[in-house]
Design an enzyme around this catalytic site. Structure first.
Site, PDB file in Angstrom:
ATOM      1  N   ASP A 202       0.830  -1.196   0.000  1.00  0.00           N
ATOM      2  CA  ASP A 202       0.000   0.000   0.000  1.00  0.00           C
ATOM      3  C   ASP A 202       0.873   1.257   0.000  1.00  0.00           C
ATOM      4  O   ASP A 202       1.878   1.314   0.726  1.00  0.00           O
ATOM      5  CB  ASP A 202      -0.850  -0.050   1.292  1.00  0.00           C
ATOM      6  N   GLU A 253       1.774  -0.344  -4.868  1.00  0.00           N
ATOM      7  CA  GLU A 253       0.908   0.762  -5.282  1.00  0.00           C
ATOM      8  C   GLU A 253       1.798   2.006  -5.356  1.00  0.00           C
ATOM      9  O   GLU A 253       1.959   2.721  -4.369  1.00  0.00           O
ATOM     10  CB  GLU A 253      -0.230   0.978  -4.266  1.00  0.00           C
TER      11      GLU A 253
HETATM   12  C1  GLC Z   1      -4.264   3.003  -0.595  1.00  0.00           C
HETATM   13  C2  GLC Z   1      -5.485   2.118  -0.609  1.00  0.00           C
HETATM   14  C3  GLC Z   1      -6.673   2.931  -0.171  1.00  0.00           C
HETATM   15  C4  GLC Z   1      -6.407   3.420   1.236  1.00  0.00           C
HETATM   16  C5  GLC Z   1      -5.086   4.178   1.320  1.00  0.00           C
HETATM   17  C6  GLC Z   1      -4.649   4.346   2.741  1.00  0.00           C
HETATM   18  O1  GLC Z   1      -4.349   4.020  -1.514  1.00  0.00           O
HETATM   19  O2  GLC Z   1      -5.660   1.561  -1.876  1.00  0.00           O
HETATM   20  O3  GLC Z   1      -7.867   2.207  -0.222  1.00  0.00           O
HETATM   21  O4  GLC Z   1      -7.454   4.252   1.646  1.00  0.00           O
HETATM   22  O5  GLC Z   1      -4.044   3.489   0.681  1.00  0.00           O
HETATM   23  O6  GLC Z   1      -4.220   3.118   3.264  1.00  0.00           O
END
Ligand code: GLC
Length: 516
Positions: A202, A253
């Site tokens: 994440d 991500e």
């Molecule tokens: C990422 C996740 C999202 C979340 C954020 C904070 O972007 O995909 O859903 O709210 O991180 O953890």
């Protein structure tokens, strides 16, 4: 060229709250996923990626983790997780779990200690600072959630501010502290020991920050070069941890809208295996925009870098709602036919649109409820309002499209999007050229995105996507073979069999794969 498991087929993202509810409380759970594994076998996916199922107060629906090494009771137990893992593995499905390193829940015992006093040993695990002046936070950084405003909250007990890149209930860990890094490495080991096959990391681009916490000023821009090298060092150490175990995969991500920076996370071969490319996700529905992003990605990639393609996840409007129903079918074909790993967010294989959320049912702070609505498994007219997702009241409304687009109905309709997704997966699994063949762009005319996949023994597959709302002729470049055999088209009306490429006309938003 032999492929690794994470290169072969699609990786399917499960948002556990909304996939399948086994106990009637209206929220999906791990047993619900186990009950539906055979659906995923029919889709021939390589792996599932599970959004967080850890203990959490659910302020951010699980992305606020209160215990990284336990399952939240709403989703089940660790035993349920072990069963899910074993049953997935029995079916040849790998399991990737979400790893949230940037922040924890404010209810995590680490933060509870950290905020207890300035002298607490865990104080330095989070980012605590004095204000610039009374009532003024340390800087003007904003939360990624617009509704939250500033990224700092003041703590009355200890008289300091703490940083939260997201909700106040999600304090950022301080990765400059080696104890934090070691503790998070232990989390990776915990899940590797249990047998998981990989991690989706994440907001990985946030695990180092400008050490001076500077605000960007017009005349003195704060540049990422100051801290991004630190992120890369930290990622190498994370990679070394998962490399203690065989065949584990890291996908990040990397939410940066700059391809060069994104590729820096995968190009060296000792950091991430895959990076989610948000430049791709944010493209308008335009053939030349897709062309240039795909080509730039290839051009900026090192030999060893492997692309990952996705156009939907739990944070963004669904493809059918952004681009249209036909376009959602074309996108599936594109993901399966491009060189790289397709990521399919649950429900995209059904061509689901976003659900409409009445104001009194809104639960997410950042407007992401519509794409998180539950999967309709059966017709509501037969199965009741829960559409096979739940026997109770679903935590988010089921989409009104459930009657037409539920999985059961689509499974029996050869023209459905689900049938298309299954055929795409079958073709990819049967055809090594789609898994690992080279890729070459083809100029086929305005509004058409076309590319060749070239495999062993000069096997060639041509993919063409028509981005226009009406018919387009394919202008066959002179160096292409002239005859083709249709493998798959998103247009159920297209005839199968051989055809001359010079005569090819694609219908509105049609996409196809042909063997040359
Ligand atoms: C990422 C996740 C999202 C979340 C954020 C904070 O972007 O995909 O859903 O709210 O991180 O953890």
């Amino acid at each position: 060229m032999p492929t690794l498991w994470w290169q072969r087929g699609a990786i399917y993202q499960i948002y556990p709250r909304s996939f399948a509810d086994s106990d009637g409380d209206g929220v999906g759970d791990l047993r619900g996923i186990i009950d539906r594994l055979d659906y995923l076998v029919d889709l021939k996916i390589s792996a599932i990626w599970l959004s967080p199922f850890y203990r959490s107060p659910m302020a951010d629906f699980g992305y606020d983790v209160a215990d990284h090494c336990d399952v939240d009771p709403i989703f089940g137990t660790l035993e349920d997780f072990d069963r899910l893992l074993a049953e997935s593995h029995e079916r040849g499905i790998k399991v990737v779990v979400d790893f949230v390193p940037n922040h924890t829940s404010s209810e995590h015992p680490w933060f509870v200690e950290s905020r207890a006093s300035r002298k607490n040993p865990k104080r330095a695990w989070y980012v605590w600072r004095d204000g610039r002046r009374p009532n003024l936070p340390p800087n003007d950084w904003l939360s990624s959630f617009a509704a939250v405003g500033r990224a700092w909250s003041f703590d009355n007990v200890t008289g300091q501010w703490y940083l939260h890149s997201f909700l106040p209930g999600q304090p950022d860990l301080d990765w400059d502290n080696p104890e934090v890094e070691a503790a998070m490495h232990d989390v990776l080991r915990f899940w590797c020991e249990r047998g998981v096959d990989g991690f989706r990391i994440d907001v990985v681009h946030k695990i180092a920050k400008d050490p001076l916490l500077r605000d960007p000023l017009p005349d003195e821009p704060v540049t990422w070069e100051n801290w991004e090298p630190t992120i890369h060092e930290r990622l190498r150490r994370m990679r070394a941890v998962v490399d203690e175990y065989p065949e584990r995969m890291l996908v990040g991500e990397v939410y940066l809208l700059d391809l060069e920076r994104v590729l820096a996370y995968v190009n060296t071969g000792d950091e991430l295996h895959l990076a989610h490319n948000f430049v791709f996700l944010h493209l308008p529905w335009d053939a030349s925009a897709f062309r240039s992003t795909i080509d730039s990605f290839e051009a900026l990639s090192s030999q060893s870098a492997w692309p990952a393609w996705f156009l939907a996840n739990h944070d963004h409007a669904r493809v059918a709602s952004r681009f249209g129903a036909k376009q959602a079918r074309a996108v599936l074909l594109m993901l399966y036919a491009l060189r790289g790993t397709p990521f399919v967010f649950q429900g995209e294989e059904l061509g689901l649109p976003d659900a409409e959320i009445p104001p009194d049912r809104v639960v997410d702070v950042d407007g992401r409820d519509p794409e998180r609505a539950p999967i309709p498994w059966r017709p509501p007219s037969e199965d009741g309002a829960g559409a096979g997702f739940t026997t109770g009241r679903a935590w988010l409304p089921i989409t009104p499209a459930a009657e037409e687009l539920n999985a059961e109905r689509q499974a029996h309709d050869p023209g459905s999007t689900l049938a298309l997704a299954r055929r795409l997966a079958d073709l990819r699994m049967a055809e090594p050229t789609l898994q690992s063949g080279e890729q070459r762009s083809v100029e086929g005319g305005d509004d058409l995105l076309a590319w060749l996949r070239i495999g062993d023994d000069d096997r060639q597959l041509l993919a063409v996507v028509n981005f226009a709302e009406d018919e387009r002729a394919f202008h066959c470049p002179p160096d292409l073979r002239r005859t083709a055999r249709l493998e798959i088209s998103t247009d159920p009306a297209r005839n199968h069999g051989d055809f001359a490429l010079d005569d090819l006309r694609l219908s509105a938003a049609e996409a196809l794969i042909a063997r040359l």
